[in-house]
Write a protein that holds these residues in place. Structure first.
Motif, PDB file in Angstrom:
ATOM      1  N   ASN A  85      44.791  52.556  46.299  1.00 30.02           N
ATOM      2  CA  ASN A  85      46.008  51.779  46.290  1.00 30.02           C
ATOM      3  C   ASN A  85      47.136  52.580  45.273  1.00 30.02           C
ATOM      4  OD1 ASN A  85      44.793  50.711  44.330  1.00 30.02           O
ATOM      5  ND2 ASN A  85      46.194  48.654  44.422  1.00 30.02           N
ATOM      6  N   ASN A  86      46.470  52.799  44.115  1.00 28.04           N
ATOM      7  CA  ASN A  86      47.196  53.698  43.183  1.00 28.04           C
ATOM      8  C   ASN A  86      46.319  54.358  41.961  1.00 28.04           C
ATOM      9  OD1 ASN A  86      48.735  54.826  41.297  1.00 28.04           O
ATOM     10  ND2 ASN A  86      49.824  52.947  40.820  1.00 28.04           N
ATOM     11  N   ASP A  87      46.076  55.462  41.950  1.00 32.69           N
ATOM     12  CA  ASP A  87      44.753  56.024  41.250  1.00 32.69           C
ATOM     13  C   ASP A  87      45.137  56.075  39.704  1.00 32.69           C
ATOM     14  OD1 ASP A  87      46.565  58.236  40.914  1.00 32.69           O
ATOM     15  OD2 ASP A  87      45.351  59.721  42.091  1.00 32.69           O
ATOM     16  N   SER A  95      45.296  46.515  39.045  1.00 31.27           N
ATOM     17  CA  SER A  95      44.610  45.916  39.802  1.00 31.27           C
ATOM     18  C   SER A  95      44.214  47.026  40.932  1.00 31.27           C
ATOM     19  CB  SER A  95      45.403  44.981  40.764  1.00 31.27           C
ATOM     20  OG  SER A  95      44.731  44.484  41.969  1.00 31.27           O
ATOM     21  N   PHE A  96      43.061  47.588  41.211  1.00 29.75           N
ATOM     22  CA  PHE A  96      42.620  48.715  41.999  1.00 29.75           C
ATOM     23  C   PHE A  96      42.046  48.320  43.300  1.00 29.75           C
ATOM     24  CE2 PHE A  96      43.134  50.781  37.925  1.00 29.75           C
ATOM     25  CZ  PHE A  96      43.320  51.920  38.288  1.00 29.75           C
ATOM     26  N   GLU A  97      42.546  48.829  44.373  1.00 26.40           N
ATOM     27  CA  GLU A  97      41.848  48.474  45.574  1.00 26.40           C
ATOM     28  C   GLU A  97      41.255  49.739  46.316  1.00 26.40           C
ATOM     29  OE1 GLU A  97      44.866  46.651  47.948  1.00 26.40           O
ATOM     30  OE2 GLU A  97      45.261  45.153  46.701  1.00 26.40           O
ATOM     31  N   PHE A  98      39.976  49.803  46.537  1.00 33.45           N
ATOM     32  CA  PHE A  98      39.316  50.954  46.930  1.00 33.45           C
ATOM     33  C   PHE A  98      38.897  50.646  48.457  1.00 33.45           C
ATOM     34  CE2 PHE A  98      38.350  50.662  42.471  1.00 33.45           C
ATOM     35  CZ  PHE A  98      38.760  51.766  41.854  1.00 33.45           C
ATOM     36  N   THR A  99      39.721  51.438  49.483  1.00 31.18           N
ATOM     37  CA  THR A  99      39.268  51.079  50.789  1.00 31.18           C
ATOM     38  C   THR A  99      38.328  52.266  51.390  1.00 31.18           C
ATOM     39  OG1 THR A  99      41.576  50.156  51.159  1.00 31.18           O
ATOM     40  CG2 THR A  99      40.637  50.815  53.109  1.00 31.18           C
ATOM     41  N   ASN A 100      37.369  51.590  52.044  1.00 29.73           N
ATOM     42  CA  ASN A 100      36.536  52.473  52.766  1.00 29.73           C
ATOM     43  C   ASN A 100      36.934  53.207  53.972  1.00 29.73           C
ATOM     44  OD1 ASN A 100      33.984  53.692  53.685  1.00 29.73           O
ATOM     45  ND2 ASN A 100      32.694  52.028  52.911  1.00 29.73           N
ATOM     46  N   ILE A 130      39.758  45.257  38.602  1.00 31.03           N
ATOM     47  CA  ILE A 130      40.583  45.080  37.522  1.00 31.03           C
ATOM     48  C   ILE A 130      39.783  45.370  36.101  1.00 31.03           C
ATOM     49  CG2 ILE A 130      42.011  43.390  35.965  1.00 31.03           C
ATOM     50  CD1 ILE A 130      42.461  41.805  38.390  1.00 31.03           C
ATOM     51  N   PHE A 131      40.446  46.446  35.298  1.00 30.78           N
ATOM     52  CA  PHE A 131      39.719  47.016  34.247  1.00 30.78           C
ATOM     53  C   PHE A 131      40.167  46.492  33.006  1.00 30.78           C
ATOM     54  CE2 PHE A 131      39.054  49.875  37.739  1.00 30.78           C
ATOM     55  CZ  PHE A 131      37.648  50.425  37.517  1.00 30.78           C
TER      56      PHE A 131
END
Length: 281
Positions: A85-87, A95-100, A130-131
């Motif tokens: 979503n935003n690197d 808040s990271f979203e990794f979409t396969n 979330i890091f």
């Protein structure tokens, strides 16, 4: 008839048949034919060894999911990738979203493994995280189809954080007369995760600056003047800190009469001090 006699008789019959077949062929051609058979057997043995090594290699790669595993013949149908979503995000509120987005053109079922900094995090299709710490992280997705073909795809993410720090040269409390303040931005910057783009100083509304160091003499006394430093990183993350300084008013000379006797007349400025002294004696 015993087994030994039958075997011996069978061997003689084979030798006689071979002799009848090759009797018309000159001896040198027969030797050439035998050499060809020997070379063929040698090549077959070598290829067999190579095949055994390749199978062993494939299985060893399959057992180690942290490597970019076998993707050879028959595995071109597998394409592994994912989107983010935003690197590059601010540490605060990240808040990271990794979409396969992996596919297999043959329609085989895929299984997945997610790795963050080479540590397995999940076996789900997608990944949300979330890091808690700023820095640069490597995200890797490993996919495998029903044919045990495996491949991987890797991207990096950045979490930005700055801790603004103000250093003050001298005292934070000074007299109005001759006051001189020097403020220094001593924030630690990182060229990859937190390079500085914008710096803004606000010295109580009296002075504004973008320099690393700023000096100023305030035009009035005050019990509290707010000094603020605001920083902005390359990806728009903002961080600020503040401190307060105090400027005391300069002392004013004055005379207090200790006698109730009124002073009606002072002859002249030269004798005034002695005249007042005489009244107080």
């Amino acid at each position: 008839m015993s087994k030994e006699i039958r075997f011996f008789t069978y061997k003689i019959q084979i030798n006689q048949r071979v002799s009848r077949i090759f009797r018309p062929i000159p001896s040198f051609l027969f030797l050439l034919f035998l050499s060809f058979l020997s070379m063929s057997n040698s090549l077959i043995a070598k290829n067999t060894k190579k095949m055994v090594f390749s199978n062993h290699h494939i299985h060893s790669l399959i057992s180690n999911a942290q490597n970019n595993t076998y993707s050879g013949f028959g595995c071109d149908s597998l394409i592994v990738k994912f989107s983010i979503n935003n690197d590059t995000q601010c540490l605060n509120g990240n808040s990271f979203e990794f979409t396969n987005e992996s596919t297999d053109s043959t329609g085989q079922t895929l299984s997945f493994e997610w790795y963050i900094q080479n540590t397995q995090e999940a076996i789900t299709t997608d990944l949300d995280r979330i890091f808690a710490t700023s820095g640069q992280y490597e995200i890797k997705l490993v996919a495998q189809n029903d044919s045990l073909c495996r491949d991987s795809f890797t991207q990096n993410i950045i979490l930005t954080n700055l801790e603004p720090k103000i250093d003050l040269i001298g005292s934070s409390e000074q007299c109005f007369s001759g006051n001189q303040f020097k403020f220094i931005d001593s924030t630690q910057y990182d060229s990859i995760t937190s390079p500085l783009i914008v710096r803004n100083w606000d010295l109580g509304g009296y002075k504004f600056s973008n320099d690393q160091e700023v000096e100023y003499s305030f035009p009035t006394d005050s019990d509290s003047i707010n000094i603020q430093l605001e920083l902005e990183s390359f990806n728009g993350c903002k961080f600020d800190t503040a401190m307060k300084v105090k400027i005391n008013p300069s002392p004013k000379a004055h005379v207090t009469l200790l006698s109730k006797q009124q002073v009606c007349f002072i002859p002249n400025a030269i004798d005034s001090s002695n005249y007042i002294k005489s009244l107080l004696d």
